[in-house]
Design an enzyme around this catalytic site. Structure first.
Site, PDB file in Angstrom:
ATOM      1  N   GLU A 197      17.630 -11.996  17.043  1.00 18.30           N
ATOM      2  CA  GLU A 197      18.130 -11.741  18.293  1.00 18.30           C
ATOM      3  C   GLU A 197      19.788 -11.934  18.139  1.00 18.30           C
ATOM      4  O   GLU A 197      20.211 -12.893  17.634  1.00 18.30           O
ATOM      5  CB  GLU A 197      17.794 -12.776  19.420  1.00 18.30           C
ATOM      6  CG  GLU A 197      16.419 -12.555  20.004  1.00 18.30           C
ATOM      7  CD  GLU A 197      16.016 -13.730  20.670  1.00 18.30           C
ATOM      8  OE1 GLU A 197      16.740 -14.270  21.418  1.00 18.30           O
ATOM      9  OE2 GLU A 197      14.804 -14.074  20.562  1.00 18.30           O
ATOM     10  N   HIS A 218       1.015  -1.213  -0.110  1.00 21.42           N
ATOM     11  CA  HIS A 218      -0.170   0.077  -0.052  1.00 21.42           C
ATOM     12  C   HIS A 218       0.922   1.356   0.109  1.00 21.42           C
ATOM     13  O   HIS A 218       1.965   1.316   0.654  1.00 21.42           O
ATOM     14  CB  HIS A 218      -0.952  -0.016   1.067  1.00 21.42           C
ATOM     15  CG  HIS A 218      -0.429  -0.052   2.682  1.00 21.42           C
ATOM     16  ND1 HIS A 218      -0.212   1.267   3.088  1.00 21.42           N
ATOM     17  CD2 HIS A 218      -0.328  -1.043   3.643  1.00 21.42           C
ATOM     18  CE1 HIS A 218       0.276   0.983   4.567  1.00 21.42           C
ATOM     19  NE2 HIS A 218       0.070  -0.364   4.552  1.00 21.42           N
ATOM     20  N   GLU A 239      -5.115   2.034   2.256  1.00 20.61           N
ATOM     21  CA  GLU A 239      -5.082   1.039   3.474  1.00 20.61           C
ATOM     22  C   GLU A 239      -5.283   1.380   4.772  1.00 20.61           C
ATOM     23  O   GLU A 239      -5.992   0.816   5.565  1.00 20.61           O
ATOM     24  CB  GLU A 239      -3.670   0.229   3.180  1.00 20.61           C
ATOM     25  CG  GLU A 239      -3.838  -1.168   3.778  1.00 20.61           C
ATOM     26  CD  GLU A 239      -3.424  -1.180   5.405  1.00 20.61           C
ATOM     27  OE1 GLU A 239      -3.923  -2.046   6.194  1.00 20.61           O
ATOM     28  OE2 GLU A 239      -2.869  -0.327   5.875  1.00 20.61           O
ATOM     29  N   GLU A 240      -4.694   2.600   5.159  1.00 22.58           N
ATOM     30  CA  GLU A 240      -4.573   3.216   6.208  1.00 22.58           C
ATOM     31  C   GLU A 240      -6.150   3.773   6.706  1.00 22.58           C
ATOM     32  O   GLU A 240      -6.218   5.055   6.829  1.00 22.58           O
ATOM     33  CB  GLU A 240      -3.772   4.158   6.504  1.00 22.58           C
ATOM     34  CG  GLU A 240      -2.281   3.573   6.376  1.00 22.58           C
ATOM     35  CD  GLU A 240      -1.820   2.636   7.355  1.00 22.58           C
ATOM     36  OE1 GLU A 240      -2.579   2.289   8.554  1.00 22.58           O
ATOM     37  OE2 GLU A 240      -0.781   2.082   7.637  1.00 22.58           O
ATOM     38  N   ASP A 274       5.843   0.342   6.928  1.00 23.75           N
ATOM     39  CA  ASP A 274       4.418   0.509   6.562  1.00 23.75           C
ATOM     40  C   ASP A 274       3.840   1.413   5.677  1.00 23.75           C
ATOM     41  O   ASP A 274       3.708   2.516   6.113  1.00 23.75           O
ATOM     42  CB  ASP A 274       3.810   0.507   8.022  1.00 23.75           C
ATOM     43  CG  ASP A 274       2.336   0.167   7.926  1.00 23.75           C
ATOM     44  OD1 ASP A 274       1.774  -0.124   6.740  1.00 23.75           O
ATOM     45  OD2 ASP A 274       1.429   0.499   8.779  1.00 23.75           O
ATOM     46  N   ASP A 322       0.086   4.499   0.658  1.00 23.24           N
ATOM     47  CA  ASP A 322      -0.555   5.501   1.750  1.00 23.24           C
ATOM     48  C   ASP A 322       0.436   5.167   3.069  1.00 23.24           C
ATOM     49  O   ASP A 322       0.666   3.885   2.969  1.00 23.24           O
ATOM     50  CB  ASP A 322      -1.944   5.607   1.949  1.00 23.24           C
ATOM     51  CG  ASP A 322      -2.598   4.328   2.594  1.00 23.24           C
ATOM     52  OD1 ASP A 322      -2.135   3.489   2.272  1.00 23.24           O
ATOM     53  OD2 ASP A 322      -3.504   4.414   3.236  1.00 23.24           O
TER      54      ASP A 322
HETATM   55 ZN   LIG Z   1       0.269  -1.152   6.497  1.00 22.27          ZN
END
Ligand SMILES: [Zn+2]
Length: 467
Positions: free
Chosen positions: A200, A100, A166-167, A132, A102
């Site tokens: 880790e 996405h 998407e947001e 994201d 946006d």
């Molecule tokens: Zn996302």
């Protein structure tokens, strides 16, 4: 001699794994991918308003330079979605790669640097969207370019969807595409955001593949009573009615239930956990231990509590407007996240029974994420995601995961695609810091981003390259 050994090496590598027969210079490809990624971050596509068309046009230009056609599809001209397709021989059904375009908004004063500068520092790339979801947009775009550049022969079409909205506004993005242009994105499998890969001490320990997610089914509670003067107590004060309802809801232990994904998740997690934790993970379905285990999850790791049930969390209260007025109405929002198989009408009926007060009305929100069964964990795609992960990270365990949040995969799963969320590796310290998705100073390790491109590439090649 050198020729012979080179030939032997080539044959060995072809036998070992299909993707190794494409001699990718990952230093070069990685740097090229980072350059594009930084350019994508520099485009401010905060939603609202989104302006995703700018991102789509950048992607379109770069793909065109590589000789890949793409088209924009928009409900709102400022918020276009891009679709590109590289054709295979059609012997298998397509794979859809989705990212996405946006991002969520920022509070710029809380950032070290301009959130849309794409600053590179100490091995990290900073900026809104680095985790994201411009990482997946850039990775998807890069894989398309590589398929074209290397002339990879494919058994199936590879489709790339760079989607808007998407947001919180899927009506301009995935809903628009699914409802109006589904034939352009229809695929057997979808790869998108939502995975969790954890490091880790510099070694990848778990690769979490998102196979399902909880479904948002929020409600507003509306409590009604008799209005009056704040100086005179009454028995039907809307604020008190609402407070009692919230208290009852908060004490409610909803049913504990598992699916293939969460069962496998706990079983595999047990294999790599300390004995006490492992015992809990292996006993999540033991009716005699369940209450204590769930209580422990709630106190120590709410994610495990949440994936064990449909969860109900009060998030917003709105009551009263003057200190000396008893209001006639008070409302609260319950953020309900349903298990994928929840019968939501029955669940609302149970909720009403728990509240047990006819003065409280339950008003469900508009449904924007359809429910769908979890994607399979025994098919060719999941096995490939697993095999490639273990080859890249021999120390790792692969865990199918159910996200507690929601993504646009809900929509494509509901249309029958098997969809899997992948994600870049992050260290435990990084995950526990504030640098995550939606946080201030969102950032990604450069190496982790390049590894994400590599992972996506390897999976696409193994699933699709002819021979
Ligand atoms: Zn996302």
């Amino acid at each position: 001699m050198r020729i012979i050994s080179a030939l032997v090496l080539l044959m060995l590598s072809m036998a070992a794994a299909a993707q190794q027969s494409y001699l990718v210079d990952w230093d070069e490809i990685g740097e090229e991918a980072i350059q594009h990624f930084v350019e994508l971050i520099r485009i401010d596509s905060s939603n609202p308003p989104g302006n995703e068309t700018e991102v789509a046009e950048y992607v379109q230009t770069i793909l065109a330079e590589e000789g890949i056609d793409s088209e924009l599809y928009a409900l709102d001209p400022a918020r276009a979605n891009l679709v590109a397709r590289i054709r295979g021989n059609g012997s298998k059904r397509p794979i859809l790669i989705m990212g996405h375009t946006d991002v969520v908004g920022v509070q710029p004063e809380k950032w070290y640097a301009d959130p849309f500068s794409g600053m590179r520092q100490d091995g990290f790339i900073y900026g809104r969207g680095t985790l994201d979801d411009k990482d997946n947009v850039a990775a998807g775009m890069m894989v398309m370019m590589m398929l074209e550049r290397f002339g990879v022969e494919l058994d199936r079409d590879i489709i790339f969807l760079a989607e808007a909205g998407e947001e919180g506004t899927p009506d301009v993005g995935i809903n628009f595409m699914v409802e109006n242009h589904f034939d352009l994105i229809d695929a057997e499998y979808c790869l998108a955001e939502g995975g969790q890969t954890v490091k880790e001490e510099d070694l990848v320990k778990t690769v979490g593949i998102e196979t399902t997610e909880k479904i948002p089914r929020r409600v507003t509670l509306v409590a009604r009573g008799t209005p009056g003067h704040g100086s005179r107590p009454t028995l039907d004060n809307a604020v008190v009615i609402l407070a009692n309802a919230i208290a009852r809801v908060s004490a409610w232990q909803t049913d504990v239930r598992f699916n293939d994904t969460t069962r496998t998740y706990f079983r595999r997690l047990a294999e790599i956990s300390a004995p006490e934790d492992a015992w809990r993970y292996l006993n999540v379905e033991n009716p005699e231990e369940s209450d204590a285990i769930q209580q422990y999850f709630l106190e120590t790791f709410p994610y495990h509590y949440s994936i064990s049930r449909t969860s109900v969390v009060p998030t917003v209260i709105d009551a009263g407007f003057r200190k000396n007025v008893i209001p006639s109405e008070a409302t609260a929002i319950l953020d309900i996240r349903a298990l994928p198989d929840e019968n939501i009408e029955e669940f609302y009926a149970e909720l009403a029974a728990v509240i047990d007060d006819s003065r409280v009305e339950i008003v469900p929100e508009y449904i924007y994420r359809p429910a769908a069964p979890p994607s399979e964990i025994d098919n060719e795609m999941f096995q490939t995601l697993e095999r490639v992960a273990l080859r890249m990270y021999p120390e790792a365990s692969v865990l199918p995961i159910m996200a507690t949040g929601a993504t646009d995969m809900a929509q494509v799963r509901a249309r029958g695609m098997q969809a899997y969320g992948i994600g870049p590796a992050r260290s435990v310290e990084e995950i526990n810091s504030g640098f995550g998705a939606h946080g201030d100073n969102e950032r990604i390790e450069e190496e982790a981003f390049v590894e994400l491109v590599k992972y996506l590439w390897n999976v696409v090649i193994e699933m699709s390259a002819t021979g």
